[in-house]
Design a protein around this motif. Structure first.
Motif, PDB file in Angstrom:
ATOM      1  N   ASP A 160       0.964  -1.234   0.057  1.00 55.21           N
ATOM      2  CA  ASP A 160       0.129  -0.173  -0.004  1.00 55.21           C
ATOM      3  C   ASP A 160       0.804   1.211   0.053  1.00 55.21           C
ATOM      4  O   ASP A 160       1.046   1.763   1.086  1.00 55.21           O
ATOM      5  N   LEU A 161       1.417   1.626  -1.159  1.00 54.53           N
ATOM      6  CA  LEU A 161       2.451   2.673  -1.327  1.00 54.53           C
ATOM      7  C   LEU A 161       1.606   3.874  -1.844  1.00 54.53           C
ATOM      8  O   LEU A 161       0.970   3.558  -3.054  1.00 54.53           O
ATOM      9  N   ARG A 162       1.608   4.996  -1.328  1.00 54.35           N
ATOM     10  CA  ARG A 162       0.884   6.176  -1.802  1.00 54.35           C
ATOM     11  C   ARG A 162       1.998   7.277  -2.254  1.00 54.35           C
ATOM     12  O   ARG A 162       3.009   7.519  -1.585  1.00 54.35           O
ATOM     13  N   TYR A 163       1.840   7.629  -3.480  1.00 48.99           N
ATOM     14  CA  TYR A 163       2.806   8.736  -4.102  1.00 48.99           C
ATOM     15  C   TYR A 163       1.934   9.799  -4.393  1.00 48.99           C
ATOM     16  O   TYR A 163       0.760  10.001  -4.582  1.00 48.99           O
ATOM     17  N   ARG A 164       2.834  11.098  -4.256  1.00 51.07           N
ATOM     18  CA  ARG A 164       2.193  12.406  -4.745  1.00 51.07           C
ATOM     19  C   ARG A 164       3.076  13.045  -5.490  1.00 51.07           C
ATOM     20  O   ARG A 164       4.273  13.119  -5.535  1.00 51.07           O
ATOM     21  N   CYS A 165       2.709  13.421  -6.541  1.00 52.78           N
ATOM     22  CA  CYS A 165       3.545  14.417  -7.628  1.00 52.78           C
ATOM     23  C   CYS A 165       3.944  15.667  -7.014  1.00 52.78           C
ATOM     24  O   CYS A 165       3.172  16.556  -6.394  1.00 52.78           O
ATOM     25  N   ILE A 166       5.431  15.901  -6.972  1.00 54.79           N
ATOM     26  CA  ILE A 166       5.885  17.082  -6.331  1.00 54.79           C
ATOM     27  C   ILE A 166       5.347  18.462  -7.027  1.00 54.79           C
ATOM     28  O   ILE A 166       5.762  19.439  -6.753  1.00 54.79           O
ATOM     29  N   PRO A 173       9.630  -0.928  -5.314  1.00 50.65           N
ATOM     30  CA  PRO A 173       9.446  -0.576  -6.739  1.00 50.65           C
ATOM     31  C   PRO A 173       9.554   1.025  -6.704  1.00 50.65           C
ATOM     32  O   PRO A 173       9.869   1.610  -5.991  1.00 50.65           O
ATOM     33  N   GLU A 174      10.399   1.275  -8.146  1.00 52.67           N
ATOM     34  CA  GLU A 174      10.702   2.375  -8.496  1.00 52.67           C
ATOM     35  C   GLU A 174       9.530   3.465  -8.368  1.00 52.67           C
ATOM     36  O   GLU A 174       8.502   2.903  -8.756  1.00 52.67           O
ATOM     37  N   ALA A 175       9.737   4.632  -7.984  1.00 45.81           N
ATOM     38  CA  ALA A 175       8.697   5.597  -7.852  1.00 45.81           C
ATOM     39  C   ALA A 175       8.118   6.077  -9.227  1.00 45.81           C
ATOM     40  O   ALA A 175       8.854   6.202 -10.298  1.00 45.81           O
ATOM     41  N   PRO A 176       6.643   6.012  -9.312  1.00 45.08           N
ATOM     42  CA  PRO A 176       6.171   6.487 -10.814  1.00 45.08           C
ATOM     43  C   PRO A 176       6.491   7.869 -11.070  1.00 45.08           C
ATOM     44  O   PRO A 176       7.034   8.607 -10.242  1.00 45.08           O
ATOM     45  N   ARG A 177       6.217   8.186 -12.389  1.00 45.88           N
ATOM     46  CA  ARG A 177       6.647   9.587 -12.716  1.00 45.88           C
ATOM     47  C   ARG A 177       5.205  10.176 -13.442  1.00 45.88           C
ATOM     48  O   ARG A 177       4.577   9.542 -13.606  1.00 45.88           O
ATOM     49  N   HIS A 178       5.516  11.621 -12.901  1.00 43.27           N
ATOM     50  CA  HIS A 178       4.096  12.303 -13.474  1.00 43.27           C
ATOM     51  C   HIS A 178       4.978  13.782 -13.442  1.00 43.27           C
ATOM     52  O   HIS A 178       5.621  14.171 -12.783  1.00 43.27           O
ATOM     53  N   CYS A 179       4.504  14.582 -14.334  1.00 47.89           N
ATOM     54  CA  CYS A 179       5.033  15.848 -14.770  1.00 47.89           C
ATOM     55  C   CYS A 179       6.489  15.784 -14.954  1.00 47.89           C
ATOM     56  O   CYS A 179       7.317  16.713 -14.703  1.00 47.89           O
ATOM     57  N   ARG A 180       6.847  14.504 -15.654  1.00 41.98           N
ATOM     58  CA  ARG A 180       8.336  14.425 -15.971  1.00 41.98           C
ATOM     59  C   ARG A 180       9.398  14.331 -14.564  1.00 41.98           C
ATOM     60  O   ARG A 180      10.640  14.341 -14.746  1.00 41.98           O
ATOM     61  N   GLU A 181       8.725  14.083 -13.747  1.00 42.87           N
ATOM     62  CA  GLU A 181       9.359  13.994 -12.208  1.00 42.87           C
ATOM     63  C   GLU A 181       9.067  12.993 -11.668  1.00 42.87           C
ATOM     64  O   GLU A 181       7.798  12.308 -11.538  1.00 42.87           O
ATOM     65  N   PRO A 182       9.784  12.146 -10.588  1.00 51.00           N
ATOM     66  CA  PRO A 182       9.367  10.896 -10.046  1.00 51.00           C
ATOM     67  C   PRO A 182       8.421  11.725  -8.828  1.00 51.00           C
ATOM     68  O   PRO A 182       8.803  12.597  -8.383  1.00 51.00           O
ATOM     69  N   MET A 183       7.573  10.689  -8.587  1.00 49.08           N
ATOM     70  CA  MET A 183       6.553  10.987  -7.608  1.00 49.08           C
ATOM     71  C   MET A 183       7.043  10.840  -6.239  1.00 49.08           C
ATOM     72  O   MET A 183       8.303  10.134  -6.073  1.00 49.08           O
ATOM     73  N   ALA A 184       6.553  11.653  -5.080  1.00 44.81           N
ATOM     74  CA  ALA A 184       7.309  11.537  -3.614  1.00 44.81           C
ATOM     75  C   ALA A 184       6.649  10.448  -2.968  1.00 44.81           C
ATOM     76  O   ALA A 184       5.152  10.345  -3.083  1.00 44.81           O
ATOM     77  N   LEU A 185       7.021   9.542  -2.038  1.00 41.80           N
ATOM     78  CA  LEU A 185       6.272   8.541  -1.518  1.00 41.80           C
ATOM     79  C   LEU A 185       5.749   9.384  -0.269  1.00 41.80           C
ATOM     80  O   LEU A 185       6.560  10.079   0.435  1.00 41.80           O
ATOM     81  N   VAL A 186       4.384   9.212  -0.189  1.00 44.64           N
ATOM     82  CA  VAL A 186       3.796   9.661   1.022  1.00 44.64           C
ATOM     83  C   VAL A 186       3.430   8.828   2.313  1.00 44.64           C
ATOM     84  O   VAL A 186       3.498   9.141   3.522  1.00 44.64           O
ATOM     85  N   SER A 187       3.114   7.740   1.932  1.00 42.40           N
ATOM     86  CA  SER A 187       2.896   6.716   3.090  1.00 42.40           C
ATOM     87  C   SER A 187       4.066   5.919   3.441  1.00 42.40           C
ATOM     88  O   SER A 187       5.054   5.755   2.734  1.00 42.40           O
ATOM     89  N   PRO A 188       4.329   5.680   4.550  1.00 44.61           N
ATOM     90  CA  PRO A 188       5.484   5.031   5.150  1.00 44.61           C
ATOM     91  C   PRO A 188       5.690   3.439   4.974  1.00 44.61           C
ATOM     92  O   PRO A 188       4.636   3.055   4.463  1.00 44.61           O
ATOM     93  N   VAL A 189       6.840   3.188   4.525  1.00 39.31           N
ATOM     94  CA  VAL A 189       7.056   1.807   4.196  1.00 39.31           C
ATOM     95  C   VAL A 189       7.479   0.884   5.534  1.00 39.31           C
ATOM     96  O   VAL A 189       7.959   1.293   6.405  1.00 39.31           O
ATOM     97  N   ASP A 190       6.481  -0.110   5.385  1.00 41.28           N
ATOM     98  CA  ASP A 190       6.510  -0.965   6.526  1.00 41.28           C
ATOM     99  C   ASP A 190       8.079  -1.882   6.788  1.00 41.28           C
ATOM    100  O   ASP A 190       8.490  -2.350   5.991  1.00 41.28           O
TER     101      ASP A 190
END
Length: 90
Positions: A50-56, A73-90
């Protein structure tokens, strides 16, 4: 007489170029069928995440529910930038 030979030379050169392009194109297309097929997705072991990402840049959000086992997994990209991980990794 010289005009006829020059025209014939140009026509033969054009035909040779056309045949060369056709042969190269046919070999490239045939090369696609010789390639190895991608792995079957059902054979890749996945685990629930359950990984939540937000576009910076714009703030768009994405949620990742499944990922390959044992890998972060590698962070998805949006607006040509890697998205920031919002939820903590267990």
């Amino acid at each position: 007489m010289l005009d006829v030979l020059w025209t014939a030379l140009k026509v033969l050169t054009a035909l040779a170029a056309a045949v060369l392009l056709y042969v190269l194109g046919a070999k490239m297309v045939a090369n696609f069928s010789n390639s190895e097929p991608p792995p079957d997705p059902s054979e890749i072991p996945l685990e629930d995440v359950d990984l939540r990402y937000r576009c910076i840049v714009c703030g768009a959000q994405a949620v990742l529910y499944m990922a390959p086992e044992g890998e972060m997994p590698e962070a998805p990209r949006h607006c040509r930038e890697p998205m920031a991980l919002v939820s903590p990794v267990d």
